[in-house]
Design an enzyme around this catalytic site. Structure first.
Site, mmCIF file in Angstrom:
data_model
loop_
_atom_site.group_PDB
_atom_site.id
_atom_site.type_symbol
_atom_site.label_atom_id
_atom_site.label_comp_id
_atom_site.label_asym_id
_atom_site.label_seq_id
_atom_site.Cartn_x
_atom_site.Cartn_y
_atom_site.Cartn_z
ATOM 1 N N ASP A 73 -35.871 21.238 -11.260
ATOM 2 C CA ASP A 73 -37.226 21.008 -10.289
ATOM 3 C C ASP A 73 -36.737 19.570 -9.589
ATOM 4 O OD1 ASP A 73 -38.485 23.197 -10.751
ATOM 5 O OD2 ASP A 73 -40.189 22.314 -11.708
ATOM 6 N N ARG A 110 -32.530 30.329 -7.374
ATOM 7 C CA ARG A 110 -32.547 29.584 -8.240
ATOM 8 C C ARG A 110 -31.753 30.163 -9.593
ATOM 9 N NH1 ARG A 110 -36.194 24.741 -10.059
ATOM 10 N NH2 ARG A 110 -37.642 26.282 -11.058
ATOM 11 N N ASP A 114 -43.770 19.260 -17.301
ATOM 12 C CA ASP A 114 -43.317 20.719 -16.771
ATOM 13 C C ASP A 114 -41.932 20.743 -15.907
ATOM 14 O OD1 ASP A 114 -45.128 19.213 -15.100
ATOM 15 O OD2 ASP A 114 -44.782 20.597 -13.780
ATOM 16 N N ASN A 115 -41.339 19.575 -15.541
ATOM 17 C CA ASN A 115 -40.226 19.612 -15.069
ATOM 18 C C ASN A 115 -39.309 19.199 -15.989
ATOM 19 O OD1 ASN A 115 -41.398 20.315 -12.432
ATOM 20 N ND2 ASN A 115 -41.781 18.161 -11.760
ATOM 21 N N ARG A 128 -39.595 25.208 -20.448
ATOM 22 C CA ARG A 128 -40.083 23.571 -20.261
ATOM 23 C C ARG A 128 -40.790 23.398 -21.159
ATOM 24 N NH1 ARG A 128 -40.608 23.947 -14.220
ATOM 25 N NH2 ARG A 128 -39.912 25.941 -13.708
ATOM 26 N N ASP A 132 -50.008 27.959 -1.173
ATOM 27 C CA ASP A 132 -49.718 29.184 -0.534
ATOM 28 C C ASP A 132 -48.495 30.093 -1.139
ATOM 29 O OD1 ASP A 132 -47.450 27.640 0.015
ATOM 30 O OD2 ASP A 132 -47.791 27.739 2.229
ATOM 31 N N GLY A 133 -47.932 29.365 -2.257
ATOM 32 C CA GLY A 133 -46.909 30.149 -2.809
ATOM 33 C C GLY A 133 -45.580 30.213 -2.190
ATOM 34 N N GLY A 170 -46.582 28.780 -9.288
ATOM 35 C CA GLY A 170 -47.401 29.106 -8.416
ATOM 36 C C GLY A 170 -46.702 29.559 -7.192
#
Ligand code: AMP
Ligand code: MG
Length: 486
Positions: free
Chosen positions: A256, A170, A246-247, A177, A119-120, A86
């Site tokens: 993450d 990163r 998801d992490n 994942r 907001d990204g 996101g």
């Protein structure tokens, strides 16, 4: 020199969205990582250049980049959700001089189709935290995504209040994942999962190609790496904080870093994350949560394991059962090394657990107590005057420990060296991290971040000026909760 490829962009288009980063108005360098740049085959001197700054800020694309946001799903605190990058874009995969393929991702790079109401963007403070913790993990020898740079955007982001915004560059062996597989099975069924599994095998587990049942071999290999990773976290007192599926990275890297932290005094129920009210991701729960997450991975793989679902479930359950053995073996061996034992087995579990019980009873500092034992084994230092070391129970335990040390083939000097190599002097203590983040984001003073990073890069050796970084927090310095602060 950039040397980018885009193999992820060749997968089924349902797995990602083409997405360029959104430019920022006034980018400037905040932290850079010349050693990492070098290992990627980039010129470390370019970390001063406007050209690379523009790339790291998302204002320009490097040659051959096909930026995309990855789709994924995940179980967040146990509940299934559809997610996706996101606020991140993958610029491509850098082929490094030593032949590795490394994802280059911008985090905080603007909205994507997966942003939902976000907001990204990212706060400077959260991206510095990720930089510090990921580099701390790397310094400790634990597999992790890494941080090439933090670039301030020159734009505010609005959280509880306006805060400076930033982009993190990163790097990762990949961003596959558990949640990517959970997404694939729901979005495209067995065919999509097979494509993703083949990609994962080719990229991370090429040996599985030769196995009789490559997908079962993949499941087993992922389980094994994850068990080893979580055992390593436990050995340094690391609490991830948000172990949602998801992490959890399939290549076995820590990923993450939100409200994560290192434990000061030893307590299995330690939680820092302010969003983890129930303690689901407490220190002591991490091994079990790892297995729970891997069960979600196994579920996604089921159609590839056998045509008959009952057979597939049996195979998956057997594979998941092995997690406990992998974990326990890694834990006993790793904790054994922290106590100077090169060959610890299950028979040493009581010795290790009794030591941890003493730490818990006395609320003793996890890192420093182990380190004090190394000093004791070396007979270099007196044990510090802590209540723990004055207890009769400790004296009794110490006799058992010394007897066990004397039993092994390793001589005393080698045992001490083993302890020194597995017990860090410096960890990223939460109060130090918070202090450094505050100085950077409120006062623009980066010196505390840089100093902390310099100690964290070689956490096992004594360096001048490190004493303050080894000190547990005073009561007034104690950080009670770490906010996601994204
Ligand atoms: P995390 O808790 O950082 O693992 O993020 C969970 C999900 O929320 C991921 O899909 C992120 O991309 C998304 N997310 C987090 N913060 C933002 C943000 N500011 N804007 C858009 N998406 C976000
Ligand atoms: Mg995440």
């Amino acid at each position: 020199m950039w040397n980018l490829q885009n193999t992820y962009a060749c997968l089924n288009p349902g797995l990602f969205a083409h997405q360029a980063p959104t430019p920022v108005t006034e980018p400037h360098w905040v932290l850079t990582n010349p050693a990492l740049a070098e290992s990627l085959g980039l010129d470390p001197a370019a970390l001063n250049s406007d050209e690379l700054l523009a790339v790291c800020a998302g204002n320009a694309l490097p040659p051959n980049s096909e930026p995309l946001a990855q789709a994924y799903a995940g179980h967040q605190f146990g509940n299934f959700t559809t997610l996706g990058d996101g606020r991140a874009v993958l610029l491509g995969e850098q082929l490094t001089p030593d032949g590795a393929r490394i994802d280059i991702q911008l985090k905080g790079s603007g909205p994507t189709p997966f942003s939902r109401r976000g907001d990204g963007r990212a706060t400077l403070s959260a991206m510095l935290r990720e930089f510090i913790i990921s580099e701390a993990m790397h310094g400790l020898g634990i597999a992790t995504t890494r941080s090439l740079a933090v670039v301030a955007s020159g734009e505010p982001v609005y959280r509880q209040q306006a805060e400076p915004g930033a982009v993190l560059v990163r790097t990762a062996a990949s961003h596959l994942r558990v949640g990517t597989f959970e997404y694939a099975i729901r979005q495209g069924g067995a065919e999509r999962v097979r494509e993703l599994a083949d990609y994962c095998i080719a990229r991370h587990y090429p040996d599985c190609q030769q196995a009789e049942q490559p997908y079962l071999a993949l499941l087993d290999a992922v389980i094994q790496r994850q068990a080893q990773l979580i055992a390593q976290w436990m050995q340094v007192g690391f609490i991830h904080g948000v172990m949602n599926t998801d992490n959890m990275s399939l290549c076995g890297e820590s990923i993450d870093f939100g409200p994560c932290a290192f434990m000061d005094d030893y307590a299995a129920n330690t939680v820092f994350s302010s969003i983890d009210q129930q303690g689901r991701y407490a220190y002591g729960n991490q091994p079990a949560i790892g297995q729970w997450n891997l069960a979600r991975f196994a579920e996604s793989l089921l159609p590839l394991l056998a045509e008959d679902q009952a057979v597939a479930i049996n195979l998956a359950q057997d594979a998941l059962g092995a997690y406990v053995e992998y974990y326990q073996q890694a834990w006993v061996q790793g904790m054994g090394r922290k106590l100077g034992l090169s060959d610890a087995t299950e028979a040493d579990r009581p010795l290790i657990e009794d030591w941890l019980t003493l730490l818990a009873q006395e609320k003793a500092d996890f890192t420093n107590s182990f380190r004090a034992l190394a000093g004791d084994a070396a007979s270099l230092t007196e044990l510090p005057p802590q209540p723990l070391f004055e207890k009769a129970a400790f004296t009794q335990w110490k006799q058992r420990w010394h007897a066990r040390l004397a039993e092994q083939a390793l001589d005393r000097a080698a045992a001490v060296a083993l302890m020194q190599a597995h017990n860090p002097q410096v960890i990223a203590r939460n109060h130090q991290v918070e202090h450094a983040l505050k100085a950077a984001s409120q006062f623009g003073d980066l010196q505390p971040c840089e100093q902390l990073l310099s100690h964290l890069s070689q956490p096992f050796i004594c360096k001048p000026g490190m004493a303050d970084y080894c000190r547990p927090p005073r009561p007034d310095e104690r950080v009670q909760a770490t906010f996601c602060g994204t």
